[in-house]
Design an enzyme around this catalytic site. Structure first.
Site, mmCIF file in Angstrom:
data_model
loop_
_atom_site.group_PDB
_atom_site.id
_atom_site.type_symbol
_atom_site.label_atom_id
_atom_site.label_comp_id
_atom_site.label_asym_id
_atom_site.label_seq_id
_atom_site.Cartn_x
_atom_site.Cartn_y
_atom_site.Cartn_z
ATOM 1 N N TYR A 23 -8.929 21.297 14.724
ATOM 2 C CA TYR A 23 -8.371 20.498 13.627
ATOM 3 C C TYR A 23 -8.777 21.084 12.276
ATOM 4 C CZ TYR A 23 -7.582 16.609 10.448
ATOM 5 O OH TYR A 23 -7.169 15.833 9.377
ATOM 6 N N GLU A 24 -10.015 21.571 12.187
ATOM 7 C CA GLU A 24 -10.515 22.126 10.930
ATOM 8 C C GLU A 24 -10.156 23.604 10.763
ATOM 9 O OE1 GLU A 24 -14.674 21.122 10.637
ATOM 10 O OE2 GLU A 24 -14.192 19.037 10.165
ATOM 11 N N GLU A 83 -23.695 15.697 11.028
ATOM 12 C CA GLU A 83 -23.072 17.015 11.194
ATOM 13 C C GLU A 83 -21.609 16.878 11.589
ATOM 14 O OE1 GLU A 83 -22.779 21.221 11.396
ATOM 15 O OE2 GLU A 83 -24.177 19.893 10.401
ATOM 16 N N TYR A 86 -16.171 12.622 14.917
ATOM 17 C CA TYR A 86 -14.860 12.956 15.457
ATOM 18 C C TYR A 86 -14.385 11.838 16.364
ATOM 19 C CZ TYR A 86 -11.147 15.389 17.962
ATOM 20 O OH TYR A 86 -9.936 15.748 18.506
ATOM 21 N N TYR A 131 -13.658 7.649 4.058
ATOM 22 C CA TYR A 131 -15.013 7.587 3.513
ATOM 23 C C TYR A 131 -15.043 6.833 2.187
ATOM 24 C CZ TYR A 131 -16.009 11.088 7.091
ATOM 25 O OH TYR A 131 -16.141 11.753 8.281
#
Length: 159
Positions: A23-24, A83, A86, A131
């Site tokens: 995804y990243e 860290e 997900y 967030y």
């Protein structure tokens, strides 16, 4: 349901790490093996800790949060660095991410941690919005610094 990860969960955690890396747009960088994760999470001196989100109906692991303690010289206290957070795409919107973060926030308070920090990619607008909805403060004046590969080796050679 949110619970502490067990050694039995390592293969699924590793699979979700690879999903997150894809995804990243960095799947080639996600090289951690099951053995490395098992040692990091459950070895004699754990480097990190993990919670998992389990679907209450199917028992499937649908998400995870991996964190480790950090220390602030300014406050003189420990804090938590998240860290990875997900949640698998098919389970998003079901409250799993919020539940993982709430469990970690509770752990922070019970442990006397004054800070709960993490990084988010600027282009990940759904995560940034999520967030922000939690009241997260974005520290735009700080930059992440990283040395890897040749620059790391060159600097080490100067010691």
């Amino acid at each position: 349901m949110i619970r502490a990860a067990t050694e039995h969960d390592v293969p699924e955690i590793r699979a979700m790490i690879r999903e997150l890396a894809a995804y990243e747009r960095a799947v080639e960088q996600a090289r951690a093996t099951e053995e490395q994760l098992r040692e990091a999470l459950f070895g004699a001196h754990p480097a990190a800790y993990a919670l998992v989100a389990e679907d209450a109906t199917t028992g499937e692991l649908v998400g995870y949060a991996l964190w480790f303690p950090r220390f602030s010289t300014w406050t003189g206290t420990r804090g938590m660095h998240l860290e990875d957070l997900y949640v698998r795409p098919h389970a998003r919107g079901g409250g799993h991410g919020r539940a993982l973060l709430a469990a970690l926030a509770g752990l922070c308070l019970r442990s006397g941690f004054e800070r709960f920090e993490w990084w988010v990619l600027a282009w990940n607008e759904p995560a940034v919005g999520f967030y922000r909805s939690l009241g997260a403060e974005f520290l735009d004046e700080w930059r992440i610094c990283r040395l890897t590969g040749a620059p790391l080796k060159e600097l080490a050679a100067a010691s």
